[in-house]
Design a protein around this motif. Structure first.
Motif, PDB file in Angstrom:
ATOM      1  N   ASP A  79       0.202   5.786  -8.906  1.00  0.00           N
ATOM      2  CA  ASP A  79       0.534   6.175  -7.541  1.00  0.00           C
ATOM      3  C   ASP A  79      -0.627   6.970  -6.948  1.00  0.00           C
ATOM      4  O   ASP A  79      -1.707   7.030  -7.545  1.00  0.00           O
ATOM      5  CB  ASP A  79       1.884   6.905  -7.465  1.00  0.00           C
ATOM      6  CG  ASP A  79       1.904   8.255  -8.167  1.00  0.00           C
ATOM      7  OD1 ASP A  79       0.830   8.883  -8.320  1.00  0.00           O
ATOM      8  OD2 ASP A  79       3.003   8.684  -8.557  1.00  0.00           O
ATOM      9  N   ARG A  80      -0.383   7.546  -5.784  1.00  0.00           N
ATOM     10  CA  ARG A  80      -1.476   8.242  -5.111  1.00  0.00           C
ATOM     11  C   ARG A  80      -2.074   9.336  -5.993  1.00  0.00           C
ATOM     12  O   ARG A  80      -3.264   9.637  -5.903  1.00  0.00           O
ATOM     13  CB  ARG A  80      -0.957   8.846  -3.796  1.00  0.00           C
ATOM     14  CG  ARG A  80      -2.049   9.510  -2.973  1.00  0.00           C
ATOM     15  CD  ARG A  80      -1.520   9.994  -1.630  1.00  0.00           C
ATOM     16  NE  ARG A  80      -2.522  10.815  -0.960  1.00  0.00           N
ATOM     17  CZ  ARG A  80      -2.328  11.451   0.193  1.00  0.00           C
ATOM     18  NH1 ARG A  80      -1.167  11.347   0.817  1.00  0.00           N
ATOM     19  NH2 ARG A  80      -3.297  12.183   0.729  1.00  0.00           N
ATOM     20  N   ALA A  81      -1.259   9.917  -6.844  1.00  0.00           N
ATOM     21  CA  ALA A  81      -1.714  11.037  -7.672  1.00  0.00           C
ATOM     22  C   ALA A  81      -1.992  10.645  -9.119  1.00  0.00           C
ATOM     23  O   ALA A  81      -2.356  11.498  -9.925  1.00  0.00           O
ATOM     24  CB  ALA A  81      -0.673  12.158  -7.638  1.00  0.00           C
ATOM     25  N   ARG A  82      -1.822   9.381  -9.476  1.00  0.00           N
ATOM     26  CA  ARG A  82      -1.996   9.033 -10.882  1.00  0.00           C
ATOM     27  C   ARG A  82      -2.645   7.654 -11.066  1.00  0.00           C
ATOM     28  O   ARG A  82      -2.194   6.671 -10.494  1.00  0.00           O
ATOM     29  CB  ARG A  82      -0.637   9.030 -11.608  1.00  0.00           C
ATOM     30  CG  ARG A  82      -0.773   8.883 -13.117  1.00  0.00           C
ATOM     31  CD  ARG A  82       0.550   8.701 -13.826  1.00  0.00           C
ATOM     32  NE  ARG A  82       1.495   9.779 -13.665  1.00  0.00           N
ATOM     33  CZ  ARG A  82       1.541  10.869 -14.432  1.00  0.00           C
ATOM     34  NH1 ARG A  82       0.666  11.022 -15.393  1.00  0.00           N
ATOM     35  NH2 ARG A  82       2.463  11.786 -14.216  1.00  0.00           N
ATOM     36  N   ASP A  83      -3.686   7.631 -11.902  1.00  0.00           N
ATOM     37  CA  ASP A  83      -4.204   6.372 -12.443  1.00  0.00           C
ATOM     38  C   ASP A  83      -3.692   6.245 -13.872  1.00  0.00           C
ATOM     39  O   ASP A  83      -3.443   7.254 -14.544  1.00  0.00           O
ATOM     40  CB  ASP A  83      -5.739   6.401 -12.495  1.00  0.00           C
ATOM     41  CG  ASP A  83      -6.373   6.244 -11.110  1.00  0.00           C
ATOM     42  OD1 ASP A  83      -5.711   5.731 -10.198  1.00  0.00           O
ATOM     43  OD2 ASP A  83      -7.548   6.651 -10.962  1.00  0.00           O
ATOM     44  N   LEU A  92      -5.123  -1.196  -4.328  1.00  0.00           N
ATOM     45  CA  LEU A  92      -5.620  -1.378  -2.953  1.00  0.00           C
ATOM     46  C   LEU A  92      -6.249  -2.764  -2.824  1.00  0.00           C
ATOM     47  O   LEU A  92      -5.960  -3.515  -1.883  1.00  0.00           O
ATOM     48  CB  LEU A  92      -6.656  -0.300  -2.601  1.00  0.00           C
ATOM     49  CG  LEU A  92      -6.229   1.174  -2.690  1.00  0.00           C
ATOM     50  CD1 LEU A  92      -7.394   2.091  -2.272  1.00  0.00           C
ATOM     51  CD2 LEU A  92      -5.009   1.459  -1.814  1.00  0.00           C
ATOM     52  N   LEU A 131       0.829  -1.213   0.000  1.00  0.00           N
ATOM     53  CA  LEU A 131       0.000   0.000   0.000  1.00  0.00           C
ATOM     54  C   LEU A 131       0.860   1.259   0.000  1.00  0.00           C
ATOM     55  O   LEU A 131       0.563   2.229  -0.707  1.00  0.00           O
ATOM     56  CB  LEU A 131      -0.943  -0.007   1.212  1.00  0.00           C
ATOM     57  CG  LEU A 131      -2.006  -1.110   1.210  1.00  0.00           C
ATOM     58  CD1 LEU A 131      -2.702  -1.201   2.567  1.00  0.00           C
ATOM     59  CD2 LEU A 131      -3.039  -0.853   0.100  1.00  0.00           C
ATOM     60  N   LEU A 132       1.923   1.261   0.788  1.00  0.00           N
ATOM     61  CA  LEU A 132       2.804   2.433   0.838  1.00  0.00           C
ATOM     62  C   LEU A 132       3.520   2.616  -0.501  1.00  0.00           C
ATOM     63  O   LEU A 132       3.766   3.739  -0.929  1.00  0.00           O
ATOM     64  CB  LEU A 132       3.827   2.288   1.967  1.00  0.00           C
ATOM     65  CG  LEU A 132       3.246   2.341   3.383  1.00  0.00           C
ATOM     66  CD1 LEU A 132       4.308   1.915   4.400  1.00  0.00           C
ATOM     67  CD2 LEU A 132       2.714   3.733   3.718  1.00  0.00           C
ATOM     68  N   ARG A 177      -5.971   1.279 -12.212  1.00  0.00           N
ATOM     69  CA  ARG A 177      -6.289   2.347 -11.273  1.00  0.00           C
ATOM     70  C   ARG A 177      -5.731   2.073  -9.879  1.00  0.00           C
ATOM     71  O   ARG A 177      -5.586   0.923  -9.462  1.00  0.00           O
ATOM     72  CB  ARG A 177      -7.808   2.518 -11.163  1.00  0.00           C
ATOM     73  CG  ARG A 177      -8.467   2.970 -12.447  1.00  0.00           C
ATOM     74  CD  ARG A 177      -9.898   3.408 -12.217  1.00  0.00           C
ATOM     75  NE  ARG A 177     -10.730   2.380 -11.601  1.00  0.00           N
ATOM     76  CZ  ARG A 177     -11.356   1.422 -12.272  1.00  0.00           C
ATOM     77  NH1 ARG A 177     -11.272   1.351 -13.580  1.00  0.00           N
ATOM     78  NH2 ARG A 177     -12.094   0.523 -11.642  1.00  0.00           N
ATOM     79  N   PHE A 178      -5.501   3.156  -9.159  1.00  0.00           N
ATOM     80  CA  PHE A 178      -5.013   3.096  -7.777  1.00  0.00           C
ATOM     81  C   PHE A 178      -5.847   2.112  -6.948  1.00  0.00           C
ATOM     82  O   PHE A 178      -5.312   1.294  -6.204  1.00  0.00           O
ATOM     83  CB  PHE A 178      -5.102   4.506  -7.186  1.00  0.00           C
ATOM     84  CG  PHE A 178      -4.537   4.670  -5.811  1.00  0.00           C
ATOM     85  CD1 PHE A 178      -3.167   4.613  -5.591  1.00  0.00           C
ATOM     86  CD2 PHE A 178      -5.375   4.908  -4.727  1.00  0.00           C
ATOM     87  CE1 PHE A 178      -2.642   4.795  -4.313  1.00  0.00           C
ATOM     88  CE2 PHE A 178      -4.858   5.088  -3.457  1.00  0.00           C
ATOM     89  CZ  PHE A 178      -3.487   5.026  -3.242  1.00  0.00           C
ATOM     90  N   GLU A 179      -7.150   2.194  -7.058  1.00  0.00           N
ATOM     91  CA  GLU A 179      -8.005   1.364  -6.209  1.00  0.00           C
ATOM     92  C   GLU A 179      -7.840  -0.122  -6.509  1.00  0.00           C
ATOM     93  O   GLU A 179      -8.094  -0.962  -5.644  1.00  0.00           O
ATOM     94  CB  GLU A 179      -9.477   1.795  -6.309  1.00  0.00           C
ATOM     95  CG  GLU A 179     -10.130   1.569  -7.653  1.00  0.00           C
ATOM     96  CD  GLU A 179     -11.563   2.113  -7.672  1.00  0.00           C
ATOM     97  OE1 GLU A 179     -11.836   3.127  -7.004  1.00  0.00           O
ATOM     98  OE2 GLU A 179     -12.417   1.507  -8.347  1.00  0.00           O
TER      99      GLU A 179
END
Lengths: 297, 297
Positions: free
Chosen positions: A37-41, A51, A24-25, A46-48
């Motif tokens: 990353d946190r700012a990019r799909d 996850l 996750l980190l 996708r980010f999710e």
């Protein structure tokens, strides 16, 4: 560990939980040029989905922490990771994390190059079979096998297992083969396989850098990623775009001097479809080692 | 469920994994004005601490899925959640998720208002003791208890347990008390407690909205959050800033018409230290129900 406020003993996150948190980190760290990353799909990833991949991998990671066989634990982790619609999110990360988790669980005072090497070197033909079965759960970008190895192409999945048994190859043997130089100039083979057969040298070095760094752990992850990318050609980039592009990405990473520059370069990489995924794998492994060695979120 | 590509049966993520994923999707959803999300850290509370909180909560959620007592499962989840340096990240989420997970595990064809009500209504004095012990792991923002209830102030933690046993109060009794209107105009009490004693009406409605919505699930979560915020005053905002501010936030949420407007309002809320955390709790619970009912990431 004692809580400063309550004075009560605090439980310590176990290796399976730390491995999931490392996944996750890793994906949270930004900017990681070319990757989700946190700012990019990305358009198709996708980010999710990362996850969900991390959550799904947990039971397999728990098997590794329970000292189940590496091949079975890895296949379970990959099967769980695949329960999302993005396809392969963390196959390479899990290949690195599985023996690291097993080594950490075996001796939690000393997750070390020697400890994880012992785990890797003791893998069996059954572990290799688990590795092949894992390829049935998800599409993984790989190169064609070397001459004479067609019967052992990982894309054959479980169909390759009889041949594997015939030849008596362990998982360590397989990865040793993948790590070998790919030309007579000594160009290294698969970077994850190299970690496996050499005691995870880049992983442990990057973990030390993450520990020595400060600030939010996901920010440290992004910096570690860029350093790793500058240090060696990314295997996935080479597989998908060839050696010249891999070399270019490596050189360019070394020249990046600011977050803004990294962000802009990330736009360019995404435009060109260049995704340094193997470097993200090593970053996740390094985060795991850093968490096990006491880096706190 | 069958994989479209391989034709093989796919395992289904279990309720504990879905609950953890719901926590991650909730915090990933952006913009969620005033709260930590994929695009925003607060000064003293970071995105990565929510990631660690979710990972840490998993063993407690697994206890709920194994039909352990609600109070014990909740305390375990909160203890694990607290193993990060941000303090309280997901206490309220876990209070809602614990009985929902237990209900889902008991009958996975029918996670329903009746099913979860049965779980909540069958809680015991021991469950209430677990709830009190959970407050020892983390600081939670709460109001002063009603007159005559000082001995049962949750901030007393385990010290309140003898009084609890003396009075024979179950966890359902405690939350029924917290859900009661706080004035003679019928202003509702704690919003999470209200879910507990009324069969999770907002949770199930929001879950239906998430299922009917489309696009990435974390985007749906952000939209559900804003709808929930417009629907009822946020308990945490009322606790920290009083009823006028809670009313203002609710009204303003109803007027938001675009992501840009939500982003700008988020800046204002952060500036003023306004954090609608209870609405995030209900959003996480709704995401869990939506995942259990088949929404795919």
């Amino acid at each position: 560990m004692t809580d400063a406020r309550t004075g009560r003993a605090r439980r310590r996150r176990g290796p399976a939980a730390n491995a999931e948190l490392a996944l996750l980190l890793e994906v949270a760290g930004t900017p990681k040029p070319g990757n989700v990353d946190r700012a990019r799909d990305l358009a198709d990833l996708r980010f999710e989905q990362f996850l969900a991949g991390a959550v799904g991998a947990r039971p397999g990671l728990a098997r590794a922490a329970a000292s189940d066989a590496v091949g079975d634990a890895f296949e379970t982790a990959v099967a769980g990771m695949s329960e999302q619609s993005g396809g392969n999110t963390q196959f390479g990360c899990l290949l690195l994390l599985t023996p690291l988790v097993r080594a950490a669980a075996a001796d939690d005072r000393a997750l070390s190059p020697d400890g994880v090497s012992a785990v890797c070197e003791s893998t069996t033909v059954d572990d290799a079979a688990g590795f092949y079965r894992a390829f049935e759960h998800v599409d993984v970008a790989v190169t064609d096998p070397p001459e004479g190895m067609d019967a052992l192409d990982v894309r054959r999945g479980a169909d390759a297992v009889p041949e594997l048994r015939e030849r008596g190859l362990t998982l360590f043997d397989m990865l040793h083969e993948s790590a070998a130089p790919i030309d007579n100039r000594g160009t290294p083979g698969d970077a994850n396989a190299h970690e496996w057969v050499e005691g995870f040298p880049r992983t442990f070095r990057a973990a030390d850098a993450i520990r020595a760094d400060d600030g939010p752990v996901s920010d440290r992850a992004a910096r570690a990623f860029l350093d790793l990318l500058a240090e060696a050609e990314d295997t996935l980039v080479r597989t998908q775009h060839g050696p010249e592009v891999a070399r270019e990405v490596c050189d360019r990473a070394a020249s990046i001097e600011s977050v803004e520059e990294a962000d802009a370069w990330g736009d360019e990489l995404v435009e060109r479809g260049i995704n340094p995924g193997t470097t993200a794998d090593v970053t996740a492994a390094a985060l795991f080692v850093a968490l096990e060695r006491g880096v706190a979120v």
